[in-house]
Design a protein around this motif. Sequence first.
Motif, PDB file in Angstrom:
ATOM      1  N   VAL A 256      64.869  43.738  44.660  1.00 49.18           N
ATOM      2  CA  VAL A 256      64.523  42.324  44.525  1.00 49.18           C
ATOM      3  C   VAL A 256      64.124  42.014  43.082  1.00 49.18           C
ATOM      4  O   VAL A 256      64.544  40.999  42.501  1.00 49.18           O
TER       5      VAL A 256
ATOM      6  N   GLY B 284      58.813  39.848  43.009  1.00 49.21           N
ATOM      7  CA  GLY B 284      59.329  40.338  44.283  1.00 49.21           C
ATOM      8  C   GLY B 284      59.040  39.361  45.410  1.00 49.21           C
ATOM      9  O   GLY B 284      59.078  38.142  45.223  1.00 49.21           O
ATOM     10  N   TRP B 285      58.688  39.906  46.563  1.00 47.96           N
ATOM     11  CA  TRP B 285      58.361  39.055  47.723  1.00 47.96           C
ATOM     12  C   TRP B 285      56.875  38.748  47.773  1.00 47.96           C
ATOM     13  O   TRP B 285      56.273  38.727  48.844  1.00 47.96           O
TER      14      TRP B 285
ATOM     15  N   LEU C 180      63.078  48.892  47.974  1.00 47.40           N
ATOM     16  CA  LEU C 180      63.561  47.558  48.328  1.00 47.40           C
ATOM     17  C   LEU C 180      63.051  46.516  47.337  1.00 47.40           C
ATOM     18  O   LEU C 180      63.815  45.649  46.871  1.00 47.40           O
ATOM     19  N   GLN C 181      61.787  46.590  46.994  1.00 45.15           N
ATOM     20  CA  GLN C 181      61.218  45.612  46.056  1.00 45.15           C
ATOM     21  C   GLN C 181      61.790  45.769  44.651  1.00 45.15           C
ATOM     22  O   GLN C 181      61.898  44.786  43.908  1.00 45.15           O
TER      23      GLN C 181
ATOM     24  N   SER D  84      54.834  43.965  52.558  1.00 43.91           N
ATOM     25  CA  SER D  84      55.759  43.618  51.479  1.00 43.91           C
ATOM     26  C   SER D  84      56.578  42.368  51.796  1.00 43.91           C
ATOM     27  O   SER D  84      57.403  41.957  50.987  1.00 43.91           O
ATOM     28  N   TRP D  85      56.366  41.755  52.949  1.00 45.23           N
ATOM     29  CA  TRP D  85      57.167  40.594  53.355  1.00 45.23           C
ATOM     30  C   TRP D  85      56.782  39.339  52.586  1.00 45.23           C
ATOM     31  O   TRP D  85      55.693  39.238  52.023  1.00 45.23           O
TER      32      TRP D  85
ATOM     33  N   LYS E  21      67.062  41.847  40.636  1.00 50.03           N
ATOM     34  CA  LYS E  21      67.771  40.572  40.762  1.00 50.03           C
ATOM     35  C   LYS E  21      67.019  39.467  40.017  1.00 50.03           C
ATOM     36  O   LYS E  21      67.617  38.658  39.289  1.00 50.03           O
ATOM     37  N   GLU E  22      65.700  39.457  40.207  1.00 48.83           N
ATOM     38  CA  GLU E  22      64.911  38.420  39.538  1.00 48.83           C
ATOM     39  C   GLU E  22      64.993  38.554  38.019  1.00 48.83           C
ATOM     40  O   GLU E  22      65.054  37.540  37.309  1.00 48.83           O
TER      41      GLU E  22
END
Length: 462
Positions: free
Chosen positions: A165, A180-181, A161-162, A44-45, A168-169
């Motif tokens: 993210v 996401g990432w 976690l995603q 997921s990074w 926010k997006e």
Amino acid sequence: MKEFLKAIIILIEYGALGPLLGLFIARRRNFQRAALALMVFMTSWFPGKLTLMLDSIELYRGHTKGFEFSLIEVVAIALIVSAAQNRRPGERRLPPGAWLYLGYCLLSCLSLIPAMNKVYTLMAAFKFTKAVLIFIGAYQGLRDQEDLRWILHTMAGMLVLQVGVGMKERFVDHMWQVKGWFEHQNPMAMWAYICALPLLSTALARHTSRRDTWVYLVGVAAAAVLVLLSVSRAALAAFVVGSVAVTLLVALRGVTLKWTGICALGVLGAVVAGLMALDSVTARFEEASSHQGESDLRAILIVQSRAMLHDSFLGVGWNNFGLANSRPAGRYSQILEDWDASRGFTIYDENYHANPLTESLYWLLLAETGYPGFVGYVVFEAATLWWLLRGMIRFWRSPTGYFVAGVLVGFTIMYGHSTVERILTQTKNLSLWLILAGVAARVEQCRRERHDLPPSWMPDPP
């Protein structure tokens, strides 16, 4: 100098960091579990924090843009070294299917013969062949049912976690299709539903504790939100079909009060989420229907692929599609240019120097690696489904069986999804696939040895 420094860093990571980490965790069971969970979490990074490229060709519109090195592989090396320190007499060194995967890579390397740019082909061969470390690392790292539990908790955590993210997006950055990432929203959405389905199947199991059930269901809900935020039609269909299939599959073991409650909760959540996301989903479908050219372009790119395969049964070269279908060297650009001309477009040479790749993974394989690479890939896919099916049947009454049932449904849908998306060429999705394939190989090995994964496994004392 920059390339030299990157080479030094890579040499240290692969030659020292990975093996030393493996020696350090060899007698520390929870550290081994943490390494396995870290390997899952790394999928997921951000791509830029995960990989280093030598001889980078970032401007090339292909699926491999240099000689790629990944931190996921470094952790996989650590797990392999750790397992080697604890190997018991007669224990298998390589997972079932390792030679099948390497065979696919070897068959794909035959495309070096007709390749327009042999260095580009070597880049792909290097990336995909080296990825077998992830497959072996996951197989060696998985020893017991507690390992599966760590994997599930990691999946649930990174989905949540995603979602943070993604929120926010959407609401701060005002991004319509969140990613996401990830490089793009479609890889994120596929990654999300592949993680969600094992979580759902395990949550539905009778023996899963109440606490773990809620953790897994939160992860499933997070995946649903991510798929909706991606506004990906194919992923939305995959998630819905996969969830229904998993639910019905578990129901074959008997309908319980827990199953009924989770299904009711799921239906309620789907209704609420559907109403909240109705505008976005409707807008996406309307946009898609108004862009008929997109589907026509997909068809033309398949025509290009078919022409490449027709001219060479070995393909045009692994990672060479972007060269073969683009100016100035690629003669298959003419197919796209003729199509544009038939629609009234004026043809300018400079517009055809970086034509898009076909969206279908299978047509990409056929075009680039020909029949040998394509057959090798499909055989490995079929093997993973066979392992999962037999593992589910053999261990249906245990946590192992429920876990692989979710992976089985996920893989089946993902392989179908790949007919319209080439997502599995991307490093993070490829890595998650090979991690779960490694899990499938471990379950298959247990089936052959006629025992389930133990509740807990400890290495021999030093």
